[in-house]
Write a protein that holds these residues in place. Structure first.
Motif, PDB file in Angstrom:
ATOM      1  N   SER A  92       0.467  -1.167  -0.118  1.00 13.99           N
ATOM      2  CA  SER A  92      -0.256  -0.187  -0.208  1.00 13.99           C
ATOM      3  C   SER A  92       0.573   1.365  -0.088  1.00 13.99           C
ATOM      4  N   ALA A  93       0.418   2.183  -0.568  1.00 16.97           N
ATOM      5  CA  ALA A  93       0.937   3.615  -1.005  1.00 16.97           C
ATOM      6  C   ALA A  93       0.401   4.436   0.537  1.00 16.97           C
ATOM      7  N   SER A  94       1.520   4.948   0.833  1.00 11.58           N
ATOM      8  CA  SER A  94       1.046   5.701   2.092  1.00 11.58           C
ATOM      9  C   SER A  94       0.867   7.396   2.165  1.00 11.58           C
ATOM     10  N   ARG A 142      -2.777   7.426  -2.378  1.00 10.07           N
ATOM     11  CA  ARG A 142      -2.931   6.904  -2.236  1.00 10.07           C
ATOM     12  C   ARG A 142      -3.623   6.023  -3.782  1.00 10.07           C
ATOM     13  N   ARG A 195      -1.649   3.531  -6.627  1.00 14.29           N
ATOM     14  CA  ARG A 195      -1.702   1.974  -6.648  1.00 14.29           C
ATOM     15  C   ARG A 195      -2.185   1.515  -7.779  1.00 14.29           C
TER      16      ARG A 195
END
Length: 285
Positions: A75-77, A82, A86
């Motif tokens: 997962s991107a943060s 996000r 993604r």
């Protein structure tokens, strides 16, 4: 054909690469992708292929994905970006013709009120529409999230929350990483959605007791109202957005959003999940 781990320069991704190697995957068959490649220089020395992967740079993502690869999308943060980030990986994976994309989501992403869930739900919808063969790992809470609480308790002797007796079935990052490695290297997970959490759900009174034992001093749990909690966080110097997030998360815990103990995680990894006390003990100086 490779196993590509995006976000490998972060905490979870790094653990996944280590777990893959422990499971006997040849280092040359693993690609550790991330933005801060200096963090995985030691993996490169062990034969792991490393590559710059920046979710905000589609070309860097496309360059690392190949036909037949198995990809773990960590997962991107970055809040608010996000889903777009993604989506960049999902689009590149579809164009490349990867064999399977595994995504780290959050517990009950499609039905929960958890404050973190909406962007995960939207990402799962992108996956469903992509035409890719996918596996979704709906990870619960990480016990390491309470390392800052350990430090606060050391300084103040207090754990402050507005959880109202709610429980958290947390597990260690190592546990979730081991599950990811199993899914990446074994058959039978195509199309699966795995709800993953720790074996034991604990309340914050129990967290305070664990901290008391680890620190050798009395630690008490002060359970306050959401309004009191928010005021205390702002007084401690947190900004409005962060204070609001913490209070909302405690509300989710109060409502049971992180309490599920399905046992799926321990079944996948073939052992019990790591107790909270053991994870926090490792964080002690």
């Amino acid at each position: 054909m490779s196993i590509v781990v995006t976000g490998a320069t972060g905490h979870l991704g790094r653990h996944v690469v280590e777990e893959l190697l422990e499971r006997g995957v040849a280092p040359a068959d693993v690609v550790a992708g991330g933005r801060a490649l200096e963090r995985v220089a030691d993996l490169a020395e062990r034969g792991v292929r490393t590559a710059r992967v920046d979710y905000d740079d589609p070309a860097s993502v496309a360059a690392v994905l190949g036909e037949g690869d198995t990809v773990l999308l960590i997962s991107a943060s970055e809040p608010g970006r996000r889903v777009q980030q993604r989506g960049t990986v999902i689009d590149a994976a579809a164009r490349a013709g990867v064999a399977r994309l595994v995504y780290t989501s959050v517990l009950a992403a499609d039905t929960t009120a958890l404050v973190l869930a909406p962007e995960h739900k939207a990402t799962e919808e992108l996956l469903a529409a992509s035409g890719l063969t996918t596996t979704v790992l709906r990870n619960g809470w990480y016990s390491e999230n309470y390392v800052p609480t350990l430090e606060q308790a050391r300084a103040t002797g207090v754990v402050l929350s507005s959880t109202g007796g709610g429980r958290v079935a947390s597990a260690a990052r190592d546990d979730y990483a081991a599950a990811a490695a199993v899914v990446l290297t074994t058959d039978g997970h195509e199309g699966a959605v795995h709800e993953l959490s720790g074996d034991t759900a604990w309340a914050f009174d129990e967290l305070a007791a664990v901290l008391s034992e680890l620190l050798g001093r009395e630690v008490q749990h002060d359970d306050v109202t959401p309004e009191e909690h928010r005021a205390a966080l702002l007084a401690a110097g947190l900004d409005e957005a962060t204070a609001g997030f913490v209070v909302a998360l405690d509300g989710n815990i109060r409502d049971g959003a992180l309490a599920a103990t399905s046992g799926t995680l321990s079944r996948l990894i073939g052992r019990p999940t790591t107790p909270l006390a053991d994870t926090l003990r490792r964080a002690l100086p």
